[in-house]
Write a protein that holds these residues in place. Structure first.
Motif, PDB file in Angstrom:
ATOM      1  N   ILE A   1      -5.659  10.614   6.799  1.00 39.62           N
ATOM      2  CA  ILE A   1      -5.111   9.276   6.560  1.00 39.62           C
ATOM      3  C   ILE A   1      -5.438   8.741   5.160  1.00 39.62           C
ATOM      4  N   LEU A   2      -6.609   9.094   4.604  1.00 40.42           N
ATOM      5  CA  LEU A   2      -6.984   8.485   3.317  1.00 40.42           C
ATOM      6  C   LEU A   2      -6.025   8.824   2.174  1.00 40.42           C
ATOM      7  N   PRO A   3      -5.641  10.104   1.991  1.00 39.14           N
ATOM      8  CA  PRO A   3      -4.690  10.367   0.906  1.00 39.14           C
ATOM      9  C   PRO A   3      -3.392   9.587   1.105  1.00 39.14           C
ATOM     10  N   ALA A   4      -2.999   9.421   2.377  1.00 38.83           N
ATOM     11  CA  ALA A   4      -1.778   8.653   2.646  1.00 38.83           C
ATOM     12  C   ALA A   4      -1.956   7.217   2.183  1.00 38.83           C
ATOM     13  N   VAL A   5      -3.129   6.639   2.452  1.00 33.85           N
ATOM     14  CA  VAL A   5      -3.390   5.273   2.000  1.00 33.85           C
ATOM     15  C   VAL A   5      -3.290   5.205   0.477  1.00 33.85           C
ATOM     16  N   GLY A   6      -3.830   6.246  -0.181  1.00 34.52           N
ATOM     17  CA  GLY A   6      -3.756   6.286  -1.638  1.00 34.52           C
ATOM     18  C   GLY A   6      -2.323   6.308  -2.122  1.00 34.52           C
ATOM     19  N   VAL A   7      -1.516   7.177  -1.532  1.00 31.11           N
ATOM     20  CA  VAL A   7      -0.113   7.297  -1.936  1.00 31.11           C
ATOM     21  C   VAL A   7       0.613   5.971  -1.714  1.00 31.11           C
ATOM     22  N   ILE A   8       0.381   5.385  -0.531  1.00 32.37           N
ATOM     23  CA  ILE A   8       1.059   4.137  -0.191  1.00 32.37           C
ATOM     24  C   ILE A   8       0.672   3.020  -1.164  1.00 32.37           C
ATOM     25  N   SER A   9      -0.599   2.972  -1.551  1.00 38.51           N
ATOM     26  CA  SER A   9      -1.030   1.936  -2.488  1.00 38.51           C
ATOM     27  C   SER A   9      -0.257   2.024  -3.793  1.00 38.51           C
ATOM     28  N   GLU A  10      -0.101   3.267  -4.302  1.00 37.36           N
ATOM     29  CA  GLU A  10       0.625   3.440  -5.552  1.00 37.36           C
ATOM     30  C   GLU A  10       2.060   2.946  -5.398  1.00 37.36           C
ATOM     31  N   ILE A  11       2.696   3.358  -4.290  1.00 39.59           N
ATOM     32  CA  ILE A  11       4.112   3.025  -4.099  1.00 39.59           C
ATOM     33  C   ILE A  11       4.287   1.510  -3.936  1.00 39.59           C
ATOM     34  N   ILE A  12       3.423   0.914  -3.105  1.00 41.11           N
ATOM     35  CA  ILE A  12       3.599  -0.511  -2.819  1.00 41.11           C
ATOM     36  C   ILE A  12       3.358  -1.362  -4.050  1.00 41.11           C
ATOM     37  N   SER A  13       2.288  -1.053  -4.769  1.00 43.26           N
ATOM     38  CA  SER A  13       2.017  -1.860  -5.957  1.00 43.26           C
ATOM     39  C   SER A  13       3.158  -1.752  -6.963  1.00 43.26           C
ATOM     40  N   THR A  14       3.611  -0.511  -7.211  1.00 46.48           N
ATOM     41  CA  THR A  14       4.656  -0.309  -8.209  1.00 46.48           C
ATOM     42  C   THR A  14       5.949  -1.012  -7.813  1.00 46.48           C
ATOM     43  N   ASN A  15       6.296  -0.897  -6.540  1.00 41.04           N
ATOM     44  CA  ASN A  15       7.583  -1.446  -6.128  1.00 41.04           C
ATOM     45  C   ASN A  15       7.541  -2.925  -5.784  1.00 41.04           C
ATOM     46  N   SER A  16       6.329  -3.498  -5.719  1.00 47.36           N
ATOM     47  CA  SER A  16       6.312  -4.951  -5.531  1.00 47.36           C
ATOM     48  C   SER A  16       5.930  -5.655  -6.826  1.00 47.36           C
ATOM     49  N   ARG A  17       5.770  -4.881  -7.899  1.00 43.36           N
ATOM     50  CA  ARG A  17       5.493  -5.439  -9.228  1.00 43.36           C
ATOM     51  C   ARG A  17       4.267  -6.334  -9.197  1.00 43.36           C
ATOM     52  N   LYS A  18       3.279  -5.950  -8.436  1.00 43.64           N
ATOM     53  CA  LYS A  18       2.073  -6.770  -8.322  1.00 43.64           C
ATOM     54  C   LYS A  18       0.853  -5.871  -8.239  1.00 43.64           C
ATOM     55  N   PRO A  19      -0.297  -6.382  -8.669  1.00 45.70           N
ATOM     56  CA  PRO A  19      -1.516  -5.611  -8.430  1.00 45.70           C
ATOM     57  C   PRO A  19      -1.807  -5.523  -6.934  1.00 45.70           C
ATOM     58  N   ILE A  20      -2.579  -4.492  -6.558  1.00 51.07           N
ATOM     59  CA  ILE A  20      -3.063  -4.418  -5.179  1.00 51.07           C
ATOM     60  C   ILE A  20      -3.861  -5.685  -4.900  1.00 51.07           C
ATOM     61  N   TYR A  21      -3.576  -6.329  -3.781  1.00 46.73           N
ATOM     62  CA  TYR A  21      -4.312  -7.544  -3.435  1.00 46.73           C
ATOM     63  C   TYR A  21      -5.735  -7.141  -3.045  1.00 46.73           C
ATOM     64  N   GLY A  22      -6.677  -7.407  -3.966  1.00 47.52           N
ATOM     65  CA  GLY A  22      -8.065  -7.043  -3.660  1.00 47.52           C
ATOM     66  C   GLY A  22      -8.322  -5.562  -3.874  1.00 47.52           C
ATOM     67  N   TYR A  23      -8.186  -5.121  -5.125  1.00 50.01           N
ATOM     68  CA  TYR A  23      -8.404  -3.709  -5.445  1.00 50.01           C
ATOM     69  C   TYR A  23      -9.804  -3.265  -5.037  1.00 50.01           C
ATOM     70  N   LYS A  24     -10.798  -4.097  -5.373  1.00 47.97           N
ATOM     71  CA  LYS A  24     -12.178  -3.695  -5.087  1.00 47.97           C
ATOM     72  C   LYS A  24     -12.424  -3.648  -3.585  1.00 47.97           C
ATOM     73  N   THR A  25     -11.879  -4.612  -2.885  1.00 50.06           N
ATOM     74  CA  THR A  25     -12.010  -4.623  -1.427  1.00 50.06           C
ATOM     75  C   THR A  25     -11.441  -3.328  -0.860  1.00 50.06           C
ATOM     76  N   MET A  26     -10.295  -2.965  -1.402  1.00 53.48           N
ATOM     77  CA  MET A  26      -9.635  -1.736  -0.975  1.00 53.48           C
ATOM     78  C   MET A  26     -10.536  -0.527  -1.222  1.00 53.48           C
ATOM     79  N   VAL A  27     -11.094  -0.451  -2.437  1.00 54.48           N
ATOM     80  CA  VAL A  27     -11.929   0.697  -2.784  1.00 54.48           C
ATOM     81  C   VAL A  27     -13.155   0.763  -1.874  1.00 54.48           C
ATOM     82  N   TYR A  28     -13.828  -0.374  -1.703  1.00 52.67           N
ATOM     83  CA  TYR A  28     -15.026  -0.359  -0.870  1.00 52.67           C
ATOM     84  C   TYR A  28     -14.675  -0.030   0.575  1.00 52.67           C
ATOM     85  N   SER A  29     -13.518  -0.511   1.019  1.00 51.92           N
ATOM     86  CA  SER A  29     -13.114  -0.189   2.388  1.00 51.92           C
ATOM     87  C   SER A  29     -12.896   1.308   2.550  1.00 51.92           C
ATOM     88  N   ILE A  30     -12.271   1.912   1.548  1.00 51.17           N
ATOM     89  CA  ILE A  30     -12.032   3.359   1.625  1.00 51.17           C
ATOM     90  C   ILE A  30     -13.362   4.102   1.690  1.00 51.17           C
TER      91      ILE A  30
END
Lengths: 198, 575, 102
Positions: free
Chosen positions: B283-312
């Motif tokens: 599941i983790l690589p999938a989360v990584g892939v999805i993060s790239e796609i979602i951020s790029t296609n919503s033209r926004k930074p990941i909401y809470g990048y650090k939170t995301m990293v620590y959660s991973i």
């Protein structure tokens, strides 16, 4: 080749280690978990039965003690081989490396004698769980010794040509091979009392 | 690099076998992984289609190919068992992991950290070929007299120890596959940590790199115990020891002639010590892939990048201490069950945080509904369903009812199939322009997405209902039981949907192959206006990725809050 | 500093330490073998054997493998490994056996 990988012979400024060193430590981490699983199996089997034999009753303690000394000595020689390179002394490096490999062969020979004794008496992994785990752990350890011999022999022979072109990188390789070899020694340091002395 | 001018023509023409077969270029190896894994995914899927036919129409001859498989043309119970075991094994160890880690990790991690290649290119090549050999050995299990390994992908003893010789082949193949994963994970970690481009501090890593590094640590530390266990089972089978065989074992009513004294639970512990982290490897690589796609296609930074990293990272860490929730029904005792029940509830927290950050990224975004984004948006609810249905399984009381039913199958397939596989498919659409310099066809992509999305839910959603009714997951023919007969009609729906799902992959495969040559050419190297380093390389990237070293000036996922203009990591301008 | 640039004198100092460690390891090997001949009660024997083995292992790891002056990234990796290793080792105490004897 135009591809250039940095931090092969000099440590990374932030992490302070070379690629190979980080790589070999990661590999050793996985090895810890591999042997950890086998030790876990050993403890499980032992806790499960009342009549687990004492290693000193059925295994050859003097031979294993000899092997312990041989391995410890080889650990010193391999670190001395590295230190010799640090002191720019290739011929002394060779001497120590030859000694290391010699020790590995002595270890295997002694192990072969031990195994031979067991096989003569018709003892195999099927005999009892003690022998089963004994053969698996010492066998896997023996495979690691053979792996070490191959690596060390390569570094003593054709691999040492690198000393002329990239001395730093070659010294790093010897250090990594040494780390692996110390780990093999380390496993034995635990194996010896747990299997033979308890 | 001092000889930049030599780099384009510098390495002359390598012979074909050096360039494409025994290549040490991480991009070629990544594609090798991808192609091999695609083959195995399709093959594993095909095995399931055979099984689904049997489930929908028990004992009826399989159309067209049935006679080639068995005398009657219908699956025999033994063959059904073998197909089930091989489906699980192939999908996980030969399909999804090599795809997520081998293909995506290999291709993208060096590019995303701005490296010219993996830290150990030859080791990288070796890890692919060891995987390949492992795959061949695993396949050869089908040729064994008595059929393929049939003890389930979990290979629980005593069944597996007393099974036919195909099980030995299964174990040997696993040793190869594990070794391959170990080599690969060492390479990934060293590459990501050591070969970072100038300015790329850890907190500037794309989420995908974090996810791959966390995954690599899981593989590195969780796989060896299974390798050890596989060796023990191998010795049990080949040399007649009894690591996993208890004293007083009866098989078919007769006392088995085994030395005994072993414990089958030992295997389960060692197996799940790997296999639970393995879930997060999926599941983790999938989360990584999805993060790239979602951020790029919503033209926004990941909401809470650090939170995301620590959660991973926390997710990866916790995944090591939840394994025994697969073993509640083994009678391992209340103390242990309570402990693992608690850790299982804890691990759901970072999963929910990850999902929430991704969801909140969409808030107030100007979303571009590209094909990869469709897959990413579908991933969110699918992964949520998969994750949340896991909670009742993690609580001992409800697990008593649900254990080993179709509910479990529904749960983890929601995580892996419409979860991970959808993410990876989205990833293929997303990085295809980088790999080939051409876009995949958008219409075929949307067709593929919608057909798959609808079909896959018809496959797995009824499983929850069926499982709640108590239908066991390993039944060859459930109509023999009253509760099974009552739900048999759902099997027909599920099997039909599975077949539609298979057909839905045809436009995808067609698209993938034809676009290589005839796809629309991308007008620049960053067609999606993404922020991470791989988009600084040309498309397709040359052998050394970046002829001139790239430098990183900012954190990833930087878009102007007002104009949504992209500010790539590698661009000095503030846009 | 294990991998950095060391002067010849520094290396020489290191090599002297290696031989000291070697003799300590020999000594401890003698101790652990000696203890085994006493046939202590099992629990004490296990504890003593493991204490000696851990001491030997620490000497090897700290001095031969230079862990005494290693970098944070290595410590981090090993700490993580050690933590999960502990979990592996405590598994056996939680495996029930009564189903085997019933």
């Amino acid at each position: 080749m135009s591809v250039q990988i940095p931090y092969i012979d000099e440590p990374h400024p932030v992490t302070g280690v070379t690629n190979a060193k980080l790589g070999v430590w990661l590999f050793l981490a996985s090895e810890v978990m591999l042997f950890g699983a086998l030790f876990s199996a050993l403890i499980t089997l032992r806790l499960g039965v009342n009549d687990w034999p004492h290693g000193y009753d059925i295994l050859n303690v003097p031979l294993a003690t000899l092997n312990t000394v041989v391995l410890i000595f080889s650990s010193v020689t391999v670190v001395m081989a590295w230190a010799s390179l640090k002191m720019q002394n290739l011929s002394r490096f060779r001497t120590y490396m030859v000694l290391t490999i010699l020790c590995s062969f002595i270890f295997l020979a002694v192990k072969a004698v031990e195994y031979g004794h067991k096989f003569e008496h018709g003892i195999s992994p099927a005999t009892s769980n003690f022998y089963a785990i004994y053969f698996v752990i010492t066998g896997l350890h023996g495979l690691h010794i053979i792996g070490g011999i191959i690596v060390n022999a390569y570094l003593l022979g054709p691999g040492s040509r690198m000393w002329k072109t990239q001395p730093e990188r070659f010294t790093g390789r010897i250090e990594c091979a040494g780390l692996y070899w110390h780990f093999v020694d380390l496993v034995w340091i635990f194996l010896f009392p747990i299997l033979y002395l308890l | 690099m001092t000889h930049a001018e030599h780099t384009h023509s510098g390495h002359h023409e390598m012979p074909f076998w050096r360039k494409y077969i025994f290549s040490i270029d991480h991009k070629v190896i990544g594609l090798q992984y991808g192609i091999t894994a695609t083959f195995f995914l399709l093959f594993g899927f095909f095995l399931m289609i055979l099984m689904r036919w049997q489930l929908a129409y028990p004992g009826v001859e399989i159309p067209f190919i049935g006679k080639a498989l068995t005398e009657t043309g219908a699956l025999t119970p033994d063959l059904y068992n073998a197909l089930g075991a091989m489906h699980g094994t192939i999908m996980i160890f030969l399909g999804v992991v090599p795809m997520a880690v081998g293909a995506f990790g290999n291709y993208l991690v060096p590019l995303q950290v701005g490296a010219q290649d993996m830290a150990f290119p030859k080791l990288n090549m070796m890890s692919y070929w060891v995987y390949f050999v492992g795959g061949v050995v695993m396949m050869s299990s089908f040729l064994m007299p008595g059929g393929a390994a049939a003890s389930g992908w979990t290979s629980y003893p005593p069944l597996s120890v007393t099974a036919n010789n195909a099980q030995t082949v299964w174990l040997l193949a696993m040793v190869f596959l594990i070794t391959s994963s170990l080599l690969g994970s060492i390479n990934t970690i060293v590459t990501a940590v050591q070969l970072r481009a100038k300015g790329l501090s850890f907190m500037r890593w794309p989420v995908h790199v974090w996810a791959q590094v966390a995954t690599a640590f899981l593989l590195l530390l969780a796989f060896p115990p299974l390798e050890g266990a596989a060796v023990l089972q191998l010795v049990d089978r080949v040399f007649g020891s009894s690591f996993f065989l208890p004293s007083g074992l009866y098989i078919d009513g007769a006392k088995a002639s085994v030395a005994g004294g072993g414990n089958p639970l030992l295997w389960q512990h060692l197996f799940w010590f790997l296999a639970h982290p393995e879930v997060y490897v999926l599941i983790l690589p999938a989360v990584g892939v999805i993060s790239e796609i979602i951020s790029t296609n919503s033209r926004k930074p990941i909401y809470g990048y650090k939170t995301m990293v620590y959660s991973i990272l926390f997710l990866g860490f916790m995944s090591f201490v939840v394994w025994a929730h697969h073993m509640f029904m083994t009678g391992m005792g209340v103390t242990l069950s309570s402990f693992f029940q608690a850790t299982t509830m804890i691990i759901s927290i970072p999963s929910v945080i990850i999902l929430t950050t991704l969801l909140l990224t969409l808030w107030g975004a100007s979303i571009r509904f590209t094909v990869p984004m469709l897959f990413a948006l579908a991933f969110l609810p699918m992964f949520a369903i998969g994750g949340l249905t896991g909670l009742p399984l993690g609580l001992t009381a409800s697990d008593i009812h649900l254990h080993d039913t179709y509910y479990v199958i529904g749960h983890f397939h929601y995580v892996v199939a419409p979860g991970t596989l959808f993410a990876l498919m989205g990833g293929v659409y997303f990085w295809y322009p980088k790999i080939t310099g051409r876009q995949m066809n958008q219409f075929l992509g949307k067709l593929h997405f919608w057909l798959s999305f609808v079909a896959i839910n018809f496959v797995f959603m009824p499983m929850f209902l069926m499982g709640s009714k108590g239908v066991s997951r390993r039944l060859y023919d459930q109509t023999g039981y009253s509760h099974g007969a009552a739900t048999q009609s759902w099997n027909v729906i599920m099997s039909t949907a599975a077949f539609v799902l298979l057909l839905a992959q045809i436009p995808f495969l067609y698209n993938m192959f034809t676009s290589w040559k005839w796809g629309k050419k991308v007008e620049n190297d960053n067609p999606w206006e993404a922020t991470t380093l791989e988009w600084a390389a040309s498309s397709p990237p040359p052998h050394e990725n970046f002829p001139t070293p790239v430098e990183v000036y900012r954190e990833p996922y930087s878009y102007s809050p007002t104009s949504r203009k992209v500010r790539p990591q590698f661009s000095q301008q503030e846009a | 500093m294990a991998s950095g640039h060391m002067s010849v004198e520094e290396v020489k100092k290191h090599t002297r330490i290696y031989w000291v460690i070697f003799s300590s390891l020999l000594l401890l090997t003698g101790v652990t073998v000696g203890i085994s001949y006493i046939h202590l009660p099992f629990t004490y024997a296990v504890i003593l054997a493991l204490v000696v083995a851990s001491t030997k292992a620490s000497l090897v790891a700290l001095y031969f493998m230079h862990l005494i002056s290693e970098k944070a990234v290595i410590y981090f990796t090993l700490a993580l490994t050690a933590f999960f290793f502990v979990f592996l080792i405590i598994i056996p105490w939680f495996i029930p056996w009564d189903f085997a004897t019933h």
